[in-house]
Write an enzyme that holds these catalytic residues in place. Structure first.
Site, mmCIF file in Angstrom:
data_model
loop_
_atom_site.group_PDB
_atom_site.id
_atom_site.type_symbol
_atom_site.label_atom_id
_atom_site.label_comp_id
_atom_site.label_asym_id
_atom_site.label_seq_id
_atom_site.Cartn_x
_atom_site.Cartn_y
_atom_site.Cartn_z
ATOM 1 N N ASP A 155 67.736 45.452 4.890
ATOM 2 C CA ASP A 155 67.544 43.988 5.255
ATOM 3 C C ASP A 155 68.427 43.084 4.849
ATOM 4 O O ASP A 155 68.055 42.689 3.418
ATOM 5 C CB ASP A 155 65.814 43.747 4.858
ATOM 6 C CG ASP A 155 65.129 42.450 5.310
ATOM 7 O OD1 ASP A 155 65.861 41.697 5.966
ATOM 8 O OD2 ASP A 155 64.181 42.116 4.618
ATOM 9 N N GLU A 191 67.363 33.125 4.292
ATOM 10 C CA GLU A 191 66.236 33.533 5.282
ATOM 11 C C GLU A 191 65.105 33.880 4.582
ATOM 12 O O GLU A 191 63.959 33.722 4.953
ATOM 13 C CB GLU A 191 66.720 34.375 6.295
ATOM 14 C CG GLU A 191 65.514 35.080 7.383
ATOM 15 C CD GLU A 191 64.641 35.869 6.837
ATOM 16 O OE1 GLU A 191 63.597 36.023 7.710
ATOM 17 O OE2 GLU A 191 64.973 36.540 5.867
ATOM 18 N N GLU A 192 65.331 34.567 3.258
ATOM 19 C CA GLU A 192 64.314 35.138 2.793
ATOM 20 C C GLU A 192 63.326 33.986 1.611
ATOM 21 O O GLU A 192 62.497 34.556 1.135
ATOM 22 C CB GLU A 192 64.993 36.287 1.559
ATOM 23 C CG GLU A 192 65.572 37.305 2.309
ATOM 24 C CD GLU A 192 64.473 38.399 2.907
ATOM 25 O OE1 GLU A 192 63.387 38.213 2.922
ATOM 26 O OE2 GLU A 192 64.963 39.538 3.568
#
Length: 418
Positions: A155, A191-192
């Protein structure tokens, strides 16, 4: 996401923890094995390039907010392989230190044109969750079953590497001749955490020359090699319960904010906040609880932070609907004690999964799909399992990474032809 346990007394006093409302649609697996794929005796022609690119990406720490070095590597890599690269700098946060390195998204497309007209966007993110975990590999001479581990190995640096190699492969094979500038790469930061990289790109893409008019966008996240038909939305609330302080020997003289908060949260966990056949139940994670000043003082104030995975639509208002329902449930416990700071979030996000040759699924996590506005067709696919992402054992098999290259090639060609 950090999870703090509820007090043992609360855990043992309610059936809520076993509530069917909080259970996933399928039992999670911690195996790194993804969707089935063919095993080839002969390695793929791009194996060395894929392994090398993936290794370089994973070896560079890039926890959200500190993505400069991995972005710089991508710029050099893509430029060296005849891509035109453009940096999109993200405005610094108000609390950023003066010494903090700049943050930027990486845009790229096959050269030599300086003004592309892309119809397909290929995107993923280059930030990771903490902590950094160094790169390791089980075999010096890689094969299909080689296990590659490290933070971001799944990820989402697996998606980044597979997407780039897929596009390079199509270009080298001449399979998108006369349409080279129809595909744009976008690798975003943040994004996280806040999704600020994709949000900024979405807000400012009209300033590009020319502004891209995407017909399709392919997003890379760990989906176990399956094409995602949609994912849950998300919302969240900071909840404050107010009470009245007093001596703990005389509880009737005060009002325990902690007790009110716990009773309210238990009722939330036992309530159906919204469900659907495709996405199951809306689930609530009580991530943080704080309250009181001493064991012998009736707590005057208590707080909780909750994250809610939204199983209903519509996409724009589903999060707001669920947040309002959550507040109603808490007020049914005490109509005066609670204050709320909720973000509206969003409801379920639908994606296109009608592509021949792909297994399909739905997922419970959020992505940048929602953050890119427009009328484009949305695809969500990537190698590796979300059940090992973010954990200490994040890892992927090389066979799954190579399968993703071939699948991304299929998706790119499908999007260009649709």
């Amino acid at each position: 996401m950090k999870l703090s346990s509820l007090p043992a007394l609360l855990l043992g006093s309610s059936p809520a923890l076993g509530s069917e409302l909080q259970k996933p649609l399928k039992k999670p697996s911690t195996s790194i094995t993804s969707a089935s794929h063919e095993s080839y005796d002969v390695p793929s022609p791009y194996r060395d390039d894929l392994v090398s690119l993936h290794k370089s990406l994973v070896e560079i720490p890039s926890v959200s907010g500190d993505e400069y070095d991995v972005g710089e590597f991508l710029v050099d890599y893509l430029t060296a392989h005849d891509f035109v690269v453009q940096l999109e700098f993200i405005p610094p946060a108000s609390n950023a230190s003066e010494s903090a390195k700049p943050r930027f998204n990486v845009l790229a497309w096959p050269g030599p044109t300086r003004h592309p007209s892309p119809s397909v966007l290929l995107s993923s993110h280059i930030d990771t969750v903490p902590p950094f975990i160094p790169y390791t590999r089980t075999d010096e001479d890689p094969n299909d079953d080689t296990v590659i581990a490290g933070r971001g190995s799944v990820d989402a640096k697996a998606s980044v590497a597979a997407q780039i190699i897929a596009l390079r492969s199509l270009l080298e094979q001449g399979r998108i001749a006369d349409a080279e500038d129809s595909v744009m790469l976008l690798y975003v930061v943040g994004e996280e955490t806040l999704g600020d990289g994709m949000r900024y790109f979405s807000e400012t893409r009209g300033k590009l020359d020319p502004p891209p008019d995407f017909k399709a966008a392919i997003f890379g996240e760990p989906t176990e090699g399956r094409l995602v038909c949609g994912h849950k939305g998300i919302t969240g609330c900071n909840i404050t319960a107010k009470g009245r302080a007093g001596h703990s020997g005389y509880p009737s003289l005060g009002k325990s904010a902690t007790e009110v908060l716990m009773r309210g949260l238990v009722r939330v966990l036992d309530t159906d906040l919204g469900s659907s056949e495709e996405f199951g139940n809306t689930t609530v994670n009580v991530g943080l609880i704080e309250g009181g000043v001493a064991a012998n003082v009736i707590p005057e104030r208590a707080t909780a932070r909750v994250a809610v995975r939204v199983a209903i639509g519509p996409e724009l208002d589903g999060g707001k609907i669920v947040a309002e329902r959550l507040q109603e449930v808490l007020r049914s416990v005490d109509d005066e004690a609670f204050e709320f700071d909720c973000k509206e979030g969003y409801g379920v996000v639908k994606c296109n999964c009608d592509v021949e040759g792909f297994e399909t699924t739905t997922v419970n996590y959020g992505t940048d799909v929602h953050n890119l506005e427009g009328n484009h067709t949305r695809y969500l696919y990537g190698p590796g399992s979300i059940f090992v992402a973010h954990g200490p054992d994040e890892a992927i098999k090389l066979g799954d990474l190579e399968k993703a290259v071939e699948d991304y090639k299929k998706l790119i060609l499908h999007a260009l032809e649709s």
